[in-house]
Design a protein around this motif. Structure first.
Motif, PDB file in Angstrom:
ATOM      1  N   THR A  97       0.695  -1.313   0.145  1.00 50.77           N
ATOM      2  CA  THR A  97       0.014  -0.005   0.084  1.00 50.77           C
ATOM      3  C   THR A  97       0.635   1.155  -0.097  1.00 50.77           C
ATOM      4  N   THR A  98       0.593   2.212  -1.095  1.00 56.36           N
ATOM      5  CA  THR A  98       1.559   3.140  -0.953  1.00 56.36           C
ATOM      6  C   THR A  98       0.635   4.460  -0.520  1.00 56.36           C
ATOM      7  N   THR A  99      -0.688   4.511  -0.552  1.00 54.16           N
ATOM      8  CA  THR A  99      -1.602   5.640   0.122  1.00 54.16           C
ATOM      9  C   THR A  99      -2.384   5.057   1.028  1.00 54.16           C
ATOM     10  N   CYS A 106      -5.395   5.698   3.362  1.00 55.33           N
ATOM     11  CA  CYS A 106      -6.613   6.664   3.570  1.00 55.33           C
ATOM     12  C   CYS A 106      -7.415   6.387   4.669  1.00 55.33           C
ATOM     13  N   THR A 147     -11.445  12.647   3.790  1.00 49.57           N
ATOM     14  CA  THR A 147     -10.493  11.656   3.674  1.00 49.57           C
ATOM     15  C   THR A 147      -9.127  12.275   3.656  1.00 49.57           C
ATOM     16  N   ARG A 184      -5.326  11.429   2.711  1.00 52.39           N
ATOM     17  CA  ARG A 184      -4.783  10.820   2.073  1.00 52.39           C
ATOM     18  C   ARG A 184      -3.033  10.674   2.305  1.00 52.39           C
ATOM     19  N   VAL A 185      -2.328   9.932   2.773  1.00 50.97           N
ATOM     20  CA  VAL A 185      -1.049   9.782   3.248  1.00 50.97           C
ATOM     21  C   VAL A 185      -0.313   9.297   2.270  1.00 50.97           C
ATOM     22  N   ASP A 186       0.382  10.137   1.327  1.00 48.08           N
ATOM     23  CA  ASP A 186       1.411   9.235   0.453  1.00 48.08           C
ATOM     24  C   ASP A 186       2.571   8.853   1.271  1.00 48.08           C
ATOM     25  N   LEU A 187       2.791   7.288   1.544  1.00 45.23           N
ATOM     26  CA  LEU A 187       3.725   6.849   2.460  1.00 45.23           C
ATOM     27  C   LEU A 187       5.092   6.987   2.067  1.00 45.23           C
ATOM     28  N   THR A 223       7.083   2.086   2.342  1.00 43.51           N
ATOM     29  CA  THR A 223       5.668   1.849   2.771  1.00 43.51           C
ATOM     30  C   THR A 223       5.738   1.177   4.242  1.00 43.51           C
TER      31      THR A 223
END
Length: 149
Positions: A48-50, A52, A104, A106-109, A116
């Motif tokens: 998972t890269t984002t 939510c 929402t 959204r966190v760009d890890l 990630t």
């Protein structure tokens, strides 16, 4: 008679002092509130890269928060450990979330943490202000989630 009066004054003074100190300490710490719910879009995996996270405002007050008003923690052998964010510039633009609304985050890890998430148990801590009073309250809400393999 004098000692009883002095004893009473001392007890009253100590009670007021303790109340003052507790009020000051509680004023420094964020308050957890009912009516603000967080939920993580699942499943979250190491790919998972984002991340939510939905914030639902079921309170009667407006929330305000910045783009970067959260912390991510991982449960380790010594308790919760804060994940360090990469140095980056954040534009402090306040967002408002009105009663009965949701948004929402959204966190760009990889952009924020450089990677990630590895498998384990995580905690998302959201910090915000409750408006609509003379003085806003600084509050927080949190939710835990699991990153499966």
């Amino acid at each position: 008679m004098f000692s009883q009066r002095t004893s009473f004054r001392l007890k009253d003074f100590l009670r007021r002092l303790v109340t003052l100190v507790m009020t000051a300490l509680l004023g420094l710490a964020p308050v957890r509130v009912d009516g603000v719910k967080l939920s993580v879009e699942t499943p979250v995996t190491p790919e998972t890269t984002t991340l939510c996270v939905t914030v639902q405002n079921d309170s009667r007050r407006t929330l305000s928060f910045g783009v970067d008003s959260f912390e991510l923690m991982k449960e380790g052998v010594n308790g919760w450990e804060k994940l360090e964010k990469l140095p980056h510039a954040v534009i402090e633009i306040a967002q408002l979330l009105y009663p009965s609304d949701s948004t929402t985050i959204r966190v760009d890890l990889p952009a924020l943490y450089g990677k990630t998430l590895s498998p384990g148990t995580y905690r998302f801590v959201f910090q915000f202000r409750m408006e609509n009073r003379r003085e806003p309250e600084y509050c927080m809400a949190q939710t835990d989630f699991i990153v499966a393999e």
